[in-house]
Enzyme design. Structure first.
Site, PDB file in Angstrom:
ATOM      1  N   HIS A 122       0.827  -1.209   0.000  1.00 51.12           N
ATOM      2  CA  HIS A 122       0.000   0.000   0.000  1.00 51.12           C
ATOM      3  C   HIS A 122       0.862   1.260   0.000  1.00 51.12           C
ATOM      4  O   HIS A 122       0.336   2.359  -0.151  1.00 51.12           O
ATOM      5  CB  HIS A 122      -0.989  -0.006   1.175  1.00 51.12           C
ATOM      6  CG  HIS A 122      -0.395   0.227   2.530  1.00 51.12           C
ATOM      7  ND1 HIS A 122      -0.193  -0.777   3.437  1.00 51.12           N
ATOM      8  CD2 HIS A 122       0.026   1.359   3.137  1.00 51.12           C
ATOM      9  CE1 HIS A 122       0.311  -0.282   4.550  1.00 51.12           C
ATOM     10  NE2 HIS A 122       0.460   1.009   4.398  1.00 51.12           N
ATOM     11  N   ASP A 153       0.419  -7.542   1.275  1.00 51.51           N
ATOM     12  CA  ASP A 153       0.805  -6.155   1.528  1.00 51.51           C
ATOM     13  C   ASP A 153       2.322  -6.001   1.619  1.00 51.51           C
ATOM     14  O   ASP A 153       2.872  -5.573   2.649  1.00 51.51           O
ATOM     15  CB  ASP A 153       0.142  -5.663   2.818  1.00 51.51           C
ATOM     16  CG  ASP A 153       0.161  -4.149   2.930  1.00 51.51           C
ATOM     17  OD1 ASP A 153       0.581  -3.491   1.957  1.00 51.51           O
ATOM     18  OD2 ASP A 153      -0.242  -3.630   3.987  1.00 51.51           O
ATOM     19  N   SER A 235       4.606   4.586   9.761  1.00 49.77           N
ATOM     20  CA  SER A 235       5.412   3.421  10.103  1.00 49.77           C
ATOM     21  C   SER A 235       5.169   2.255   9.162  1.00 49.77           C
ATOM     22  O   SER A 235       5.727   1.182   9.365  1.00 49.77           O
ATOM     23  CB  SER A 235       5.134   2.985  11.543  1.00 49.77           C
ATOM     24  OG  SER A 235       3.800   2.538  11.674  1.00 49.77           O
TER      25      SER A 235
END
Length: 1025
Positions: A122, A153, A235
Site C-alpha cells: 500500500h 501487503d 510506520s
C-alpha cells in the site's frame, strides 16, 4: 479464537490539518483523495476506518517504551537503524484502489548489494510511483518499484547502493521462522512522520485474519501476526525485529480505535519474492479467485466439520486451532460452481492444509495447472479440480487516458472487495468528460455510444471512433450497486485532451511508459435543429408566461482550474437578451473565466456551443454567445427594464430550482441593499463588489440559483444570480448566495455588445460599503451633507466608505482613495446608491468630494482600465498551476511580491509533495529573480529532469520561505496555456519536455483534468464537480 475484525488502519503518515483555511507554509504529506478536485477526505466505515488515523495524545504516550533497553537491545537497534529508510513518495495518479496522493512511510534494506528495499504494497501502490529514500544519516537516493504483490501487503523498491557514500549499507536478514508467540520485538521506523522511532512490543498471536481497511486496498488470503506496539501513521513498511536483529515480520496495520494493537505481515512470501528477484526468476503468483478465512474449530463444527476430520487435523497440526473456510467465491472465476461459501478446506493435492502460507506455496507452484481440493460442505466431503489462474493477469498493469478520464480492466482487488466477476472496464479517474453526476471513481462502463465495452481493448476501439465534441450515451454500474444500470450522456472532449494515451508499467525502469493510441477525430459540423418551448401554466399574465422562451440552460466546463475557482463544472439558467445575435446573460459563478467549454441548451432540446464575449469585473455577470443560425425555435429576446425596481414593489419570480425545473411565484421585493460578499481567505477567487442586491419574499428564492424578476408586462426587472462566497471553515463547502441584480445596470454594456463593440470599462480600484448617518457624523460628515442625503435618498439614508483598496501594478496620477474615506459626490452627483457608482465605468477621471479624517477634500480620481483583469496565460509546472495574480488576489492584498502566483496544484505531484501551496508567490528560481511569468518560464525549462532546484516564495501573509523541489517531466511536464483568438478553442497549449518545445500535448504526462486543488489539503465533496 478469531472474532470479528475490529477497526483497522494502515500506517501512512496522517496529513497535517490546518486550523484555518490558509495553506500551511510547509507541507509534507496529504491524506486520502475524494471524489473529484477537489475534495479528499478520509471516509469512515461502519466496521473499519480508512487509510488514515488521527493520533490523540493518550496514544502518543503509549508509543514510548516503558524503560531503557538492555545492552543487547541497544546493540541490535544500532545495527538495525542503518538499514531502515524513510520513504517519501507520490502516487502520481489514481489507479486501481489507490488515489493520487503524497505521503511518507518506512522500508528497510534486504539486499545491500543489489539495492532492494522491502516495504508495504500500500506504499508502493498499484499505479505510478515516484519517490526517494532517506537513510539514517540523511543521505537521499531515488527509489522505484520492481515488484508489488497483487494481493499481499508487500512491495520491493530498488535503489543504487553506490549513491550512498557516507555510511555502510547492510541488509536485514528475513527470518519468518523466528516469529513466535511471546517473542519480544522492536518496530523500527518512521513513526508518525518522525525521522526515527523505536517502539517495543510482544507478539501475542500468529493466526489472525488479515485486517480489512474498508474501501481501497486490503490484504487477504494470508494470516497476520498481532502485537501491542502502538505504531502510527508513517510506520508502514517498518521492520519488526527480534533481539538478534533479524526481521521476523513487516509492519502493516493496526487498530484505529485507540488500542495499542498492531498487525504484522509474515515474511514467508516476501522472502520468496526477494529470492526470485535475486536469481532473476519470475515471481509466479497463482490464485483460484476464492477468499478464505481462518476460522476456529468450534465454528468449523457448525459448518459441518465432523469429529473424525477434526481429530485428524488436530493430530496432524497439534498447535493449530483454525481451519481455512471459503468466504468469497468470485462469479465466473475458476472456483465458481466448484467452491461455495462456508466450505471447509481439508486437502489440496492430497496434502492436509490449515495455513495460508502452504496454500500459497501450492498455488504459486501450479500456475496454469489443475489442483485437486477436498472440501467439507455441510458435513459432506467434496472433491473438485480447479485450474490455477495467473494472479498477475487479473492485476492491471496499464491504463488508458481519454477525454480527461482514466480506465483499466477491473482488478482482482476490486472484484474481491465487492464480490463481483473480475471483468469490465473500471473508471479509476472519473474526470473530464467522464465526470458524471452523482458518480465517483468506482464504476464499470457497460457501453459507450451504444457499443458494448466488456474489456479495455473494446473500450479503446470504441473511444477511438468518437469525434471531438460528440455527445454520446454511456451506461455504467457502480461497484456498490450492481443492481442499477445508470444511463447518461457525456460531451466528449478531444480538444483540450487531444491525445488518447496508453500507460504501461515498466518494472525494469520503475516508470510507466506512455504511448499515443489515436489522434482526435475532428468534430462533426453542427446542423440547424428545430424545437418548441414548454407552456408555463397557472400564470395570470401571458407576457410573464411567454418569458420561458428567453430561458436557456448553460453548462460550463473548465479543463484547468484558474483564478482560485473551486469547481471544474457548473450549470445554471441564462437569459437570452438578444435572440438575433445569440447573446445570453449568466452569473459569473457559472462562467468564471473564458478558458472553458460552454454548452447552451435551448427549449430543452437544441444544444449549441457558446463562447464568452464579456466578463464583468465587479457585477457578477457574464455575456456568452451562441450561433442563432443553428436554432430554429421561437427564442424571445428578454426586454430589460430601464427603471430601477423599488423596495416593496410587487413582482413575479421565475427561477430554475436545483434539479433544473422552472418554478414561479408572485412576490414582493423585501430589500435592496449594497451587498458585501465575504472574501475567501483560503484562496481568493472572483466575487461581486460594489453592487446592489435584491431580495424577495418567497422561499423559492433560496432554492433557485438562476432566474429573473418580471413585471406584469413581461419586462425583466432583475436577474436572479448565484454569487460565490467564502469557503466555510467548518464544512469546507463553498457558500453561495442567491440575490437579484437590477437590469438597468446591464444596459450600457449590452448596447455596446449589440453594436459589435467590445466594452472598455474603467473602474475605481476600491471596495465600498454603506454606512449610516450615525456612523458618518462622528467620521466628519457635516450636518449639511447629512441633510442632503436624507433628501436625495428617502429609502436609505446612507453614504459609502472605502473598506479596501485594490492593489494596482502601476502608480496612478492624481489623487487616490484611502481606506476609511467617505465618498460624497462624483462629478457633482451625490452618491447614496451603489448603482450611482456606475458613472465610473465610462470616465477616465472623476471629480470627487470625500471626507477624510474629518476633513472635506476635493480630488481628481483616476480610474483604471478593466480590460486587463482576466487571466490570459497559465503555466503548469511540477503539478502547480501558475499565472499572474488575478483580480481577486489584488483585491485582498496590499502588495504583490511577484507576478508568479500559485493558483492550484495537483494531488500526487511534486508541488504537493514539497509543499508549494496555492496562494504562494514565487520570487526566485535557483537564486535568480523571477518577477514575471516570462522570467519564471525561462528559468524552469532550463532545469534538468529529476534534479533538485530551489524556489524562494512568499506566502499570502508575507512570510518568506524557501522550498527545494525535484523536477518530474515524465509525469508532470511543463505546459503553457496561452489565450489565442486564432485558435478554435480560444487557447493554445505549448509543452516543454526533454529540452524540446512542442505545440500541443507532449508524449508523456498523466491526466490532470479535475485534479487541481485550490484550497485546503483536506477538502470535502461538493454537489458541483
Amino acid at each position: 479464537m478469531n472474532g470479528p475484525n475490529l477497526a483497522a488502519r494502515t500506517k501512512r503518515k496522517e496529513p497535517p490539518h490546518t486550523l484555518d483555511s490558509r495553506h500551511p507554509k510547509h507541507l509534507r504529506s496529504n491524506g486520502g483523495v475524494s471524489p473529484g478536485d477537489e475534495t479528499p477526505g478520509t471516509e469512515t466505515h461502519d466496521e473499519f476506518e480508512g487509510e488514515f488515523e488521527d493520533i490523540d495524545e493518550s496514544r502518543v504516550q503509549a508509543l514510548l517504551p516503558v524503560g531503557p533497553d538492555t545492552a543487547e537491545w541497544q546493540a541490535t537497534i544500532e545495527n538495525v537503524v542503518r538499514n531502515v529508510v524513510s520513504i517519501r513518495f507520490c502516487q502520481t495518479c489514481s489507479f486501481d484502489t489507490d488515489p493520487a496522493l503524497t505521503s511518507e512511510a518506512t522500508g528497510f534494506v534486504v539486499d545491500a548489494e543489489r539495492g532492494y528495499i522491502l516495504t508495504n504494497r500500500h506504499v508502493v501502490g498499484s499505479g505510478p510511483f515516484w519517490g526517494y529514500c532517506v537513510f539514517d544519516n540523511h543521505e537521499e537516493v531515488d527509489a522505484y518499484p520492481v515488484y508489488r504483490d497483487p494481493v499481499h501487503d508487500f512491495g520491493i523498491l530498488k535503489f543504487d547502493p553506490k549513491a550512498i557514500k557516507y555510511m555502510p549499507v547492510d541488509a536485514l536478514a528475513l527470518r519468518p521462522d523466528l516469529a513466535k508467540v511471546g517473542v519480544e520485538i522492536r518496530v523500527v521506523g518512521n513513526d508518525a512522520g518522525e525521522k526515527l522511532s523505536i517502539l517495543s512490543g510482544v507478539i501475542s498471536r500468529l493466526d489472525r485474519n488479515a485486517p480489512e481497511y474498508g474501501d481501497g486496498y486490503s490484504d487477504f488470503n494470508t494470516c497476520y501476526y498481532q502485537a501491542s506496539a502502538a505504531a502510527s501513521g508513517g510506520s508502514s513498511g517498518s521492520p519488526v525485529v527480534n533481539m538478534d536483529g533479524y526481521a521476523i515480520a513487516l509492519q502493516a496495520g493496526g487498530r484505529a480505535d485507540g488500542a495499542s494493537t498492531d498487525y504484522f505481515l509474515p515474511l514467508d512470501r516476501p522472502l520468496r519474492a526477494l529470492k526470485c528477484l535475486q536469481e532473476g526468476e519470475p515471481i509466479t503468483r497463482g490464485d483460484i479467485q476464492c477468499q478464505f478465512l481462518l476460522k476456529p474449530f468450534d465454528e468449523c463444527r457448525r459448518l459441518g466439520l465432523g469429529p473424525e476430520w477434526e481429530a485428524k487435523m488436530r493430530k496432524a497440526f497439534p498447535k493449530e486451532t483454525n481451519m481455512l473456510v471459503a468466504e468469497i467465491v468470485l462469479p465466473e472465476g475458476p472456483s465458481h460452481h466448484k467452491i461455495e461459501e462456508g466450505d471447509v478446506l481439508i486437502r489440496i493435492n492430497g496434502e492436509m492444509i490449515t495455513q495460508f502460507i502452504r496454500m500459497d506455496d501450492i498455488l504459486d507452484s501450479n500456475v496454469g495447472k489443475p489442483v485437486k481440493l477436498m472440501l467439507l460442505r455441510g458435513g459432506e466431503e467434496m472433491e473438485v479440480e480447479i485450474e490455477v489462474g495467473d494472479l498477475h493477469k487479473i492485476t492491471p498493469d496499464r491504463f488508458v487516458s481519454a477525454s480527461g478520464g482514466s480506465f483499466h480492466n477491473l482488478s482482482y482487488q476490486q472484484a474481491r472487495l465487492y464480490g463481483v466477476a473480475c471483468k469490465g472496464v473500471y473508471v479509476c479517474e472519473a474526470g473530464g468528460s467522464f465526470r458524471v453526476d452523482n458518480a465517483d471513481n468506482g464504476w464499470i462502463i457497460q457501453s459507450i455510444d451504444h457499443k458494448k465495452t466488456p474489456d479495455l481493448e473494446s473500450f479503446i476501439e470504441v473511444a477511438k471512433s468518437i469525434p471531438d465534441k460528440a455527445r454520446v450515451v454511456i451506461t455504467y454500474k457502480h461497484l456498490r450497486d450492481l443492481h442499477t444500470l445508470n444511463t447518461t450522456i457525456i460531451y466528449v472532449d478531444r480538444h483540450w485532451s487531444k491525445k488518447m494515451k496508453l500507460a504501461v508499467r515498466n518494472d525494469e525502469t520503475g516508470l510507466w511508459d506512455f504511448s499515443s493510441l489515436a489522434d482526435a477525430l475532428p468534430a462533426v459540423p453542427p446542423v440547424p435543429r428545430t424545437a418548441s418551448f414548454i407552456q408555463l401554466e397557472h400564470t395570470s399574465h401571458p407576457a410573464v408566461a411567454d418569458l420561458v422562451r428567453s430561458f436557456v440552460h448553460v453548462n460550463c466546463t473548465m479543463p484547468v482550474k484558474l483564478d482560485g475557482f473551486p469547481k471544474n463544472r457548473k450549470w445554471g439558467m441564462g437569459l437570452v437578451i438578444d435572440a438575433d445575435k445569440g447573446l445570453v446573460a449568466i452569473s459569473r459563478a457559472i462562467v468564471p473565466y473564458d478558458f472553458c467549454d460552454i454548452s447552451i441548451t435551448i427549449a430543452d432540446s437544441i444544444i449549441v456551443e457558446g463562447k464568452v464575449v464579456f466578463l464583468h469585473p465587479l457585477q457578477n455577470y457574464a455575456i456568452v454567445q451562441y450561433d442563432p443560425k443553428l436554432v430554429d425555435a421561437p427564442v424571445l429576446s428578454a426586454k430589460l427594464s430601464t427603471e430601477e425596481i423599488t423596495q416593496g414593489a410587487s413582482t413575479y419570480f421565475i427561477g430554475y430550482n436545483r434539479i433544473g425545473r422552472i418554478v414561479h411565484a408572485a412576490t414582493t421585493v423585501t430589500e435592496i441593499f449594497a451587498v458585501t460578499i465575504p472574501a475567501n481567505s483560503g484562496a481568493p477567487r472572483y466575487r461581486a463588489v460594489n453592487v446592489d442586491a435584491i431580495t424577495v419574499d418567497t422561499s423559492l428564492s433560496g432554492q433557485c440559483g438562476s432566474g429573473v424578476l418580471v413585471a406584469q408586462d413581461g419586462t425583466v426587472q432583475a436577474l436572479w444570480l448565484t454569487y460565490l462566497g467564502e469557503r466555510s471553515p467548518t464544512t469546507h463547502r463553498d457558500e453561495e448566495y442567491h440575490l437579484g441584480l437590477a437590469t438597468p445596470t446591464l444596459l450600457p454594456v449590452m448596447s455596446q455588445i449589440q453594436k459589435g463593440i467590445a466594452p472598455k470599462l474603467r473602474m475605481l480600484s476600491v471596495e465600498f460599503r454603506s454606512i449610516q448617518m450615525s456612523q458618518a457624523r462622528p467620521m466628519g460628515v457635516s450636518e449639511e451633507w447629512i441633510r442632503k442625503v436624507s433628501v436625495a435618498n428617502t429609502a436609505h439614508h446612507q453614504l459609502f466608505m472605502v473598506t479596501k483598496r485594490t492593489f494596482e501594478r502601476e502608480e496612478q496620477e492624481g489623487g487616490m482613495l484611502l481606506e476609511g474615506d467617505i465618498l460624497l459626490t462624483l462629478n457633482d452627483k451625490l452618491i447614496t446608491k451603489i448603482s450611482e457608482l456606475d458613472i465610473m465605468y465610462s470616465h477616465e477621471f472623476l471629480d470627487a468630494t470625500i471626507v477624510r479624517d474629518c476633513q472635506e477634500l476635493n480630488l481628481k480620481l483616476p480610474t483604471v482600465a478593466a480590460d486587463d483583469v482576466e487571466t490570459d496565460r497559465a503555466i503548469s509546472f511540477c503539478g502547480a498551476i501558475i499565472h499572474r495574480p488575478h483580480h481577486a488576489v489584488r483585491q485582498q492584498i496590499s502588495k504583490l511580491f511577484s507576478e508568479v502566483y500559485v493558483s492550484a496544484r495537483t494531488r500526487g505531484s511534486p508541488a504537493y509533495q514539497y509543499g508549494l501551496a496555492p496562494t504562494n508567490f514565487i520570487t526566485h528560481v535557483n537564486g535568480k529573480p523571477t518577477p514575471d511569468l516570462e522570467s519564471f518560464l525561462a528559468a524552469v525549462i532550463k532545469i534538468p529532469d529529476n534534479t533538485y532546484f530551489r524556489l524562494r516564495a512568499m506566502t499570502f501573509d508575507s512570510v518568506p520561505w524557501v522550498v527545494t523541489m525535484k523536477k518530474n517531466e515524465h509525469y508532470f511536464p511543463t505546459m503553457e496555456w496561452i489565450k489565442d483568438p486564432a485558435e478554435e478553442c480560444g487557447w493554445r497549449r505549448v509543452t516543454y519536455e526533454g529540452g524540446q518545445v512542442i505545440d500541443g500535448e507532449g508524449p508523456d504526462g498523466i491526466t490532470q483534468a479535475g485534479e487541481e486543488s485550490t484550497e485546503m489539503d483536506i477538502d470535502v465533496g461538493v454537489s458541483d464537480s
